[in-house]
Write a protein that holds these residues in place. Structure first.
Motif, short mmCIF file in Angstrom:
data_model
loop_
_atom_site.label_atom_id
_atom_site.label_comp_id
_atom_site.label_asym_id
_atom_site.label_seq_id
_atom_site.Cartn_x
_atom_site.Cartn_y
_atom_site.Cartn_z
N ARG A 85 10.82 -4.81 -5.80
CA ARG A 85 10.85 -3.70 -4.85
C ARG A 85 9.86 -3.91 -3.72
O ARG A 85 8.71 -4.31 -3.94
CB ARG A 85 10.54 -2.38 -5.57
CG ARG A 85 10.71 -1.16 -4.67
CD ARG A 85 10.62 0.13 -5.48
NE ARG A 85 10.85 1.30 -4.65
CZ ARG A 85 9.88 2.01 -4.06
NH1 ARG A 85 8.60 1.68 -4.25
NH2 ARG A 85 10.18 3.05 -3.30
N ILE A 86 10.31 -3.65 -2.50
CA ILE A 86 9.45 -3.64 -1.32
C ILE A 86 9.11 -2.17 -1.04
O ILE A 86 9.96 -1.42 -0.55
CB ILE A 86 10.14 -4.27 -0.10
CG1 ILE A 86 10.65 -5.68 -0.42
CG2 ILE A 86 9.20 -4.30 1.10
CD1 ILE A 86 9.55 -6.68 -0.77
N PRO A 87 7.88 -1.72 -1.39
CA PRO A 87 7.56 -0.29 -1.33
C PRO A 87 7.09 0.14 0.07
O PRO A 87 5.93 -0.07 0.45
CB PRO A 87 6.43 -0.16 -2.35
CG PRO A 87 5.74 -1.49 -2.32
CD PRO A 87 6.77 -2.51 -1.97
N PHE A 88 7.96 0.76 0.83
CA PHE A 88 7.60 1.18 2.18
C PHE A 88 6.43 2.15 2.18
O PHE A 88 5.57 2.10 3.07
CB PHE A 88 8.81 1.87 2.86
CG PHE A 88 10.01 1.00 3.01
CD1 PHE A 88 9.92 -0.39 3.02
CD2 PHE A 88 11.27 1.57 3.16
CE1 PHE A 88 11.05 -1.19 3.17
CE2 PHE A 88 12.40 0.79 3.31
CZ PHE A 88 12.29 -0.59 3.32
N GLU A 89 6.40 3.05 1.18
CA GLU A 89 5.36 4.08 1.18
C GLU A 89 3.95 3.48 1.06
O GLU A 89 2.98 4.09 1.50
CB GLU A 89 5.60 5.10 0.06
CG GLU A 89 5.36 4.60 -1.37
CD GLU A 89 6.56 3.88 -1.96
OE1 GLU A 89 6.55 3.65 -3.19
OE2 GLU A 89 7.49 3.54 -1.22
N GLU A 90 3.84 2.30 0.47
CA GLU A 90 2.54 1.63 0.36
C GLU A 90 2.25 0.74 1.56
O GLU A 90 1.11 0.64 2.02
CB GLU A 90 2.49 0.78 -0.91
CG GLU A 90 2.57 1.56 -2.21
CD GLU A 90 2.57 0.63 -3.41
OE1 GLU A 90 2.19 -0.56 -3.24
OE2 GLU A 90 2.95 1.07 -4.52
N LEU A 91 3.30 0.07 2.05
CA LEU A 91 3.11 -0.95 3.08
C LEU A 91 3.12 -0.39 4.49
O LEU A 91 2.42 -0.90 5.38
CB LEU A 91 4.20 -2.02 2.94
CG LEU A 91 4.25 -2.72 1.57
CD1 LEU A 91 5.50 -3.56 1.46
CD2 LEU A 91 3.00 -3.59 1.37
N ARG A 371 1.37 -9.64 0.06
CA ARG A 371 1.38 -8.31 0.68
C ARG A 371 1.61 -8.41 2.18
O ARG A 371 2.29 -7.58 2.77
CB ARG A 371 0.07 -7.58 0.39
CG ARG A 371 0.07 -6.13 0.88
CD ARG A 371 -1.21 -5.40 0.53
NE ARG A 371 -1.18 -4.02 1.00
CZ ARG A 371 -0.68 -3.01 0.33
NH1 ARG A 371 -0.16 -3.22 -0.87
NH2 ARG A 371 -0.69 -1.79 0.84
N ALA A 372 1.05 -9.45 2.80
CA ALA A 372 1.24 -9.61 4.25
C ALA A 372 2.71 -9.84 4.59
O ALA A 372 3.25 -9.24 5.53
CB ALA A 372 0.39 -10.77 4.75
N GLN A 373 3.39 -10.70 3.82
CA GLN A 373 4.80 -10.96 4.09
C GLN A 373 5.66 -9.75 3.78
O GLN A 373 6.60 -9.43 4.51
CB GLN A 373 5.28 -12.15 3.24
CG GLN A 373 4.97 -13.50 3.85
CD GLN A 373 5.80 -13.75 5.10
OE1 GLN A 373 5.33 -13.54 6.21
NE2 GLN A 373 7.02 -14.20 4.93
N ALA A 374 5.36 -9.07 2.68
CA ALA A 374 6.11 -7.86 2.34
C ALA A 374 5.92 -6.78 3.40
O ALA A 374 6.87 -6.05 3.75
CB ALA A 374 5.68 -7.34 0.97
N ALA A 378 8.71 -4.94 5.64
CA ALA A 378 8.82 -3.49 5.62
C ALA A 378 8.72 -2.89 7.02
O ALA A 378 9.52 -2.02 7.39
CB ALA A 378 7.73 -2.90 4.73
N GLU A 379 7.75 -3.34 7.83
CA GLU A 379 7.57 -2.70 9.13
C GLU A 379 8.73 -3.02 10.08
O GLU A 379 9.09 -2.20 10.92
CB GLU A 379 6.23 -3.11 9.76
CG GLU A 379 6.10 -4.55 10.17
CD GLU A 379 4.73 -4.84 10.78
OE1 GLU A 379 3.88 -3.93 10.81
OE2 GLU A 379 4.51 -5.98 11.24
#
Length: 392
Positions: A85-91, A371-374, A378-379
């Motif tokens: 999962r790519i969590p938008f709410e965190e990223l 995290r940087a790639q995710a 996400a953005e």
């Protein structure tokens, strides 16, 4: 007849432009060769970026969207027998996507425009553009419409871009060696968020339109026709590509109601302005649907164009009109790169050798572990914030 803005095309771009202009007191006429019913029933994109949702809400078009749209705070990348999962709410806190079909956006825009008295003409025959440099006019069905400006919002195969001499348009394009088989089914979604599944059999996407309607896509050869696939074969292939993680079962207990084929291409036409003719949306650029950017780019174009025309009629300034291409293409090329990157990340390429396949897997693993790639994924997926030029 005379109007200030002649708009070709009653898709999301043309209808949103008409709506934003009328809110500024600027008259327009919209010409559409299809019927209203066709425009309101044509199934296309369904993922709205945060900026698109905000734009529609700010323009007074957000009531049904807020009530019926499905807000998603992440997506799943599925590969190698596991889901990630790519969590938008965190990223990207405070930003999300909303699943709301393009045809629903069109319904809302048509109703709002007609209720406000905007002149929309459906089933218009033989539309042609004349003298877009100095005294622009549109002819159709034996009638003539004189305009201050013309907005070509009539899609990739429309007349607006074709009206410009070829030596004045620079084309950038790329064709991909596959297509998407789009499937609409009256079956409840088997996942609460979009699932992007990469496998050796090919790419597949599980999306949805409501609590009871699912939308699927299968990577297929580019020459595929919808009638090449039986419904039984579609369900079998969707299950094979999605049931790759423990405990996941694809719900197939419902009828398939529509099947279509989408060509995968990247396309940009530069510039986007020719005298008093402006191109917007698919008339100027196409992206492969992997990044869900097509409709959202059209909305971004229209934000700029509506503001530029508003400034022109308010003060006589042509500064934003002159910068329309520059402002729009900055976002267009970012979306082009993201869509190309997502396409290469997830699809199976027939000419890929063992090295290419391992490189692709390494890239996928890096996206879900870094995290940087995710965050970068996400953005871009939820949509980059609008710049000062785009917001005013």
């Amino acid at each position: 007849m005379r109007t200030r803005i002649g708009i070709i095309g009653a898709g999301p771009a043309g209808l949103l432009l008409a709506w934003l202009l009328q809110r500024r007191g600027i008259e327009s006429v919209v010409l559409e060769r299809r019927s209203r019913e066709h425009c309101e029933r044509r199934v296309r994109a369904g993922v709205l970026e945060q900026g698109t949702v905000d734009t529609l809400a700010e323009a007074g078009l957000g009531e049904r969207l807020a009530a019926e749209g499905h807000v998603h705070h992440g997506i799943e990348l599925r590969f190698g027998g596991a889901g990630h999962r790519i969590p938008f709410e965190e990223l990207v806190p405070g930003r999300a996507i909303t699943v709301y079909g393009q045809q629903e956006v069109v319904k809302d825009l048509i109703k709002a425009n007609l209720d406000a008295g905007v002149d929309i003409r459906f089933e218009v025959e033989d539309v042609a553009i004349e003298d877009f440099e100095d005294r622009p006019r549109l002819t159709f069905g034996g009638e003539r419409l004189d305009c201050d400006f013309i907005a070509g919002c009539d899609g990739f195969h429309g007349i607006a871009r074709a009206a410009v001499p070829q030596d004045r348009v620079r084309i950038f394009e790329k064709a991909y060696p596959f297509a998407w088989l789009g499937v609409l089914a009256d079956v409840r979604p088997s996942a609460s968020e979009l699932v992007y599944s990469a496998s050796e059999r090919g790419f597949s996407l599980h999306s949805m339109r409501s609590d009871t309607v699912s939308r699927f896509y299968l990577q297929v050869p580019p020459e595929t026709k919808a009638e090449d696939w039986t419904h039984e074969a579609i369900w079998a292939e969707l299950k094979a590509r999605h049931e790759t993680v423990p405990g996941f079962t694809l719900d197939t207990d419902g009828p398939i109601t529509a099947v279509d084929v989408a060509v995968m291409r990247s396309f940009v036409a530069e510039p986007m302005r020719f005298g008093r003719l402006f191109l917007a949306g698919d008339a100027a650029h196409i992206v492969p649907p992997t990044g869900a950017k097509g409709l959202n780019l059209a909305v971004a174009d229209i934000r700029v164009l509506a503001r530029a025309l508003g400034e022109y009629y308010a003060s006589g300034s042509e500064d934003l009109l002159d910068r329309y291409t520059e402002i729009c293409l900055h976002r267009v090329w970012r979306a082009q790169h993201f869509s190309w990157w997502m396409t290469n990340l997830l699809h199976a390429f027939a000419d890929a050798d063992a090295y290419d396949r391992r490189l692709q897997r390494s890239n996928l693993e890096y996206v879900v572990r870094s995290r940087a790639q995710a965050t970068a994924l996400a953005e871009n997926y939820v949509g980059l914030p609008y710049s000062t030029d785009e917001t005013g």
